[in-house]
Every structure is written in C-alpha cells, then in structure tokens.
Design a protein around this motif. Sequence first.
Motif, PDB file in Angstrom:
ATOM      1  N   MET A   1       0.849  -1.187   0.000  1.00  0.00           N
ATOM      2  CA  MET A   1       0.000   0.000   0.000  1.00  0.00           C
ATOM      3  C   MET A   1       0.887   1.240   0.000  1.00  0.00           C
ATOM      4  N   SER A   2       0.923   1.946  -1.083  1.00  0.00           N
ATOM      5  CA  SER A   2       1.749   3.139  -1.183  1.00  0.00           C
ATOM      6  C   SER A   2       0.868   4.357  -1.406  1.00  0.00           C
ATOM      7  N   PHE A   3       1.471   5.525  -1.297  1.00  0.00           N
ATOM      8  CA  PHE A   3       0.732   6.765  -1.438  1.00  0.00           C
ATOM      9  C   PHE A   3       1.169   7.482  -2.702  1.00  0.00           C
ATOM     10  N   THR A   4       0.192   7.877  -3.517  1.00  0.00           N
ATOM     11  CA  THR A   4       0.499   8.661  -4.701  1.00  0.00           C
ATOM     12  C   THR A   4       0.723  10.105  -4.293  1.00  0.00           C
ATOM     13  N   ASP A   5       1.290  10.894  -5.226  1.00  0.00           N
ATOM     14  CA  ASP A   5       1.508  12.311  -4.940  1.00  0.00           C
ATOM     15  C   ASP A   5       0.193  13.022  -4.655  1.00  0.00           C
ATOM     16  N   ASN A   6      -0.881  12.623  -5.367  1.00  0.00           N
ATOM     17  CA  ASN A   6      -2.182  13.257  -5.142  1.00  0.00           C
ATOM     18  C   ASN A   6      -2.697  12.986  -3.737  1.00  0.00           C
ATOM     19  N   GLU A   7      -2.501  11.731  -3.271  1.00  0.00           N
ATOM     20  CA  GLU A   7      -2.937  11.386  -1.915  1.00  0.00           C
ATOM     21  C   GLU A   7      -2.137  12.152  -0.868  1.00  0.00           C
ATOM     22  N   LYS A   8      -0.817  12.290  -1.098  1.00  0.00           N
ATOM     23  CA  LYS A   8       0.017  13.043  -0.166  1.00  0.00           C
ATOM     24  C   LYS A   8      -0.410  14.505  -0.121  1.00  0.00           C
TER      25      LYS A   8
ATOM     26  N   ILE B   1       9.118  -1.451   0.218  1.00  0.00           N
ATOM     27  CA  ILE B   1      10.319  -0.940   0.871  1.00  0.00           C
ATOM     28  C   ILE B   1      10.648   0.398   0.208  1.00  0.00           C
ATOM     29  N   TYR B   2      10.803   1.430   1.035  1.00  0.00           N
ATOM     30  CA  TYR B   2      11.194   2.736   0.502  1.00  0.00           C
ATOM     31  C   TYR B   2      12.686   2.936   0.761  1.00  0.00           C
ATOM     32  N   ARG B   3      13.407   3.238  -0.306  1.00  0.00           N
ATOM     33  CA  ARG B   3      14.831   3.550  -0.224  1.00  0.00           C
ATOM     34  C   ARG B   3      14.988   4.968  -0.755  1.00  0.00           C
ATOM     35  N   GLY B   4      15.012   5.931   0.180  1.00  0.00           N
ATOM     36  CA  GLY B   4      14.914   7.332  -0.232  1.00  0.00           C
ATOM     37  C   GLY B   4      13.501   7.573  -0.733  1.00  0.00           C
ATOM     38  N   GLU B   5      13.375   8.133  -1.931  1.00  0.00           N
ATOM     39  CA  GLU B   5      12.063   8.359  -2.532  1.00  0.00           C
ATOM     40  C   GLU B   5      11.646   7.202  -3.429  1.00  0.00           C
ATOM     41  N   ARG B   6      12.528   6.217  -3.594  1.00  0.00           N
ATOM     42  CA  ARG B   6      12.263   5.108  -4.513  1.00  0.00           C
ATOM     43  C   ARG B   6      11.551   3.978  -3.786  1.00  0.00           C
ATOM     44  N   GLN B   7      10.498   3.454  -4.417  1.00  0.00           N
ATOM     45  CA  GLN B   7       9.757   2.353  -3.831  1.00  0.00           C
ATOM     46  C   GLN B   7      10.171   1.034  -4.491  1.00  0.00           C
TER      47      GLN B   7
ATOM     48  N   GLY C   1      18.580   2.679   6.509  1.00  0.00           N
ATOM     49  CA  GLY C   1      17.945   3.822   5.865  1.00  0.00           C
ATOM     50  C   GLY C   1      16.664   3.449   5.152  1.00  0.00           C
ATOM     51  N   ASP C   2      16.443   2.138   4.928  1.00  0.00           N
ATOM     52  CA  ASP C   2      15.192   1.702   4.304  1.00  0.00           C
ATOM     53  C   ASP C   2      14.021   1.931   5.244  1.00  0.00           C
ATOM     54  N   ARG C   3      12.830   2.005   4.674  1.00  0.00           N
ATOM     55  CA  ARG C   3      11.598   2.018   5.459  1.00  0.00           C
ATOM     56  C   ARG C   3      10.729   0.854   4.997  1.00  0.00           C
ATOM     57  N   LEU C   4      10.403  -0.035   5.927  1.00  0.00           N
ATOM     58  CA  LEU C   4       9.568  -1.187   5.613  1.00  0.00           C
ATOM     59  C   LEU C   4       8.096  -0.807   5.745  1.00  0.00           C
TER      60      LEU C   4
END
Length: 511
Positions: free
Chosen positions: A1-8, A466-472, A484-487
């Motif tokens: 489940m990720s967030f699009t720019d519009n959702e953010k 997994i987010y690595r910086g801004e990359r999913q 530095g990753d975000r799970l």
Amino acid sequence: MSFTDNEKLRLTLEGVLVGIVSGIIVSMFRWSIAHSLKIFQGLYIAARSNILLVVGLILLMIIVAIFVGYLLKKEPNISGSGIPQVEAQLGGEMQMNWWSILWRKFVGGIMSIGPGLFLGREGPSIQLGAAVGQGVGELTHDNKGVNQRVLIASGAAAGLSAAFSAPIAGAMFVLEEVYHNFSPLVWITALASSVSANLIALYIFGLQPVLQVPYRYSLPVKYYWHLIVLGIILGLMGRLYQIATLSMPSIYNLTRLPRYIQGIIPLLMIIPLGMMFPQFIGGGNEIIVNLAQYKISLLLMLGLFILRFVFSMMSYGSGLPGGIFLPILNLGAIIGAIYAIVMNQLGLLPINFESNLIIFAMAGYFACIGKAPFTAIILVTEMVGSLKHLMPLAVLSLVAYIVVDLLNGAPIYEALKERLNINSDFLNRVSKFNDRLELPIYEGSSIDGKYIRDIPFPKEILVVAIYRGERQLIPRGDTLIKAGDRLICMVNAGQRAKVFRKLKDLIDGID
C-alpha cells in the motif's frame, strides 16, 4: 500500500485544515485559562480579608470538582494530559469518540487549570488537536487506518504548536515522543498543521515569544563545565519526578475517594495556596519569565521548588484534565536558578548567567523526563525566541538524558500509557480490518544487510513495500535490506500494537 503524490497532497491540505481548526480551538482554550487564572488570583487576594469570599470559594471548588468529576466519569479518557491516550490511539490500542473528548476536555481543562492548579495547557491542547484531526478524518470520510492516524498525529502537532507558539517543536514532538516514527508522510502533514495552527495563535497572541526570559550575555565556553554538573543534577531530579508522578495514583487511592472525584483535594488546597502565594500558582509561565528578577534568597528559591514540585504532583496525580509539560519546564527553570545562585555564592559563576542557566535547565529537565531531547531543544529555542543557546542546550539535554537512561527511566508519557485501561473489546472488534505499519531500518540493525527470505518476520504481517529514499521497491525473497530503508507492512488492526513491538524487537536484535 503506497501513497500517490495526489494522496500526499490531499493529506497535507487536510493537515492545513486540521491546523486551522485546532489553532482556533486551542487558542480559545489558552486564552480562557489565562484570563481565568487572573480572575482567580484576584479572588484569592480579596479573600484574605473577606471570610464570606473564602466560604464562597470553597463552595465553588466543590461544585467544580463535582462537575469535572461528572465529565471524567462519562469520559475517563479526558483525564490527565491526554498525551498517553493519543499515543495509544496512534498505536492502534485505543479508539476515541472525538466529539466527546473535544468538548469535555475543553470545558474540563479550563475548569481544572483556570483556578490555578499546577497544571499545563499543552497536554490537553495536544489531545484537543488530536480529536480535531480524528474529526476531520471522519467528516471528510478519510478514516481508513493510516490516513486517520496521520491526521490525528498532525492535530496533536497543531495543538502543541498553538499552545506554545512553537510550530517546529510541535511537529518534532509528535515524531519523537508520540508517533515514534520519522515518517515523511507524517512529518510533512504534521508540519503543515503546526504552521497553520501557529498562524492562528500568532494572530491572537502576537509575535512575542511565550517565554521571553531576559539575558545579556552568552555563556562563555570556559563555563561549559557547569552544563555537565547541572545536567547530572537535572537527570537525578528528573528520575525522581518520573517515580513520583507514577506513584501518585496509588497514593490518591489511599483516600478511598472514587478516582473521578479525587480532584476535589487539590481544588480545595489551591485556595489557601492562592491566598498566600497568588503569584506562584498556575502552570508557571510568569514564574519562568520573572525568575531571574525575583532576587530572592536561596532558601526562598528552594521553598518555591518544593512548593511547585509537591503541588504539581498533587495536581496531576488527581487525574484532573491538565498536563505536566509546562510544570516540568517551570521546575527545570527553578533548578537552573538555584544552581546559578549556589555557584555564584561559591564564587564559581557570575550571577549574570543566571538567566542562561534558567533557559538551559528548562530544556534539560524536559529532555530527561520526556526522553525527547530534540523536542526539548527546539521547543525552548522557539519559546525563548533566540538561536544563541543551541550548543549549551544540546550539551545539557544530552547529559541529563544519559543520566536518566542510566537510571532506567522510561519516557514519562510512554510509562503513563502503559497504565491506561486498554479496551480489549475494541481490539477484537477491529481485528478484521487491515492496517499499515511503517518502520525505519537504523544503522546497526540486526536485519541490516540481510535478504528478506532470511529474516524471521512475524507471521501476522505482510511486507508490501520498501522505501529507499524516494524510490519504492517491491519486496522479493532476494531483496537486500539496507540501513535507511523504510519497511511498509500490512497487519490486522487489532494486533497492530503487539506486532509493532515484535517487529521493533526484531529490527533492534532483541530476542
């Protein structure tokens, strides 16, 4: 489940709305408390020579205690500062009726803090903001798990921002102490809410810093050794504060009074205190600002500290709606003043630096009790209105934090949260709904450098991103976890808190 720019973007705009509404409500709360305190101070002074007024005040306090007790009986979650409840809510362990919390906390907080009890407005302001965030989420139908929590967190940030006119500290406090997660989504939404709320507060209360402590000189480096000594003292006193605060409910239970009516004790005791020391009652803003100007003896300063410490315990321990944030800053300031006077009498420090130590000690005392040093440093910087103290603030806060850590002190709000009555029926009810967990991988984590297939994740979760910086990244068995990753994990909402602790222990390498 990720967030699009519009959702953010939508969440950020909703965060602005939460900030504006929270700013209005908390500013009204702050204004009402300040003016109530002035009225009661005048009544206490007049009661010195008017026995009928004393009787009237006693009857008034009994009525206040009964009414606030009624509010507490109907809604126990308005008790205390409200920050532990917000933490539990964000952890998925508790659900609130936002409207019930909002109006009862507002009314009960004014009636409890206004008469001059040694309680702060900031904890209730944080809970008021969180209730607004939840309400906006429900009214805009943005009430799915993660979005709801983001708005609650942003409301909490807005509440602290409006209470202290400290927008950066508001956002930082939520991340460091309440949310326990430096999520970019939470950070930007909380900042938007904090700034919006602060604009409202600035419009109502003006640009002057909340705690404009006057000082003339910066502390020279040759006196920095005082920061080490004072930091140790603050750490020891901070641990004492934690122990005393957590012990107060047990002490109050010895009175045999029902929990919801125990507030009658400090409400009655504030009458003689207000008659004797009207300038020393309340949350303590004016005391901090004028501390260096009192020019009183060391003995009287020690007496002031004992008075503030003991009655702060009695006020908060009663369970009345009110916080410990400002009283902690007040006690820290007094400790700083006492230290400066002692060192001056010993010929080790010019008295000109008393104001400096008052400012530094506020941050140090909150840093060790709340175990939130970044929030403490930023908050005091914003409240004092000067960037000149960052280095000594950091040194003192670090020393005090380490001392409490060595004494096994837990963050005060987290310790208070553990004592809440978590509704297990709620957890069972929501367990069928999916929720989202986000955890950062720190340098030195036990899973840093491991492949996903080799990590014994709890069976209750599913790693979805997994987010690595801004990359999913889409996780696969051969995906390598890096610091530095975000799970991003999916979990049953009812098990969120339990699974979060399991995951955190796994990441930290705790068996």
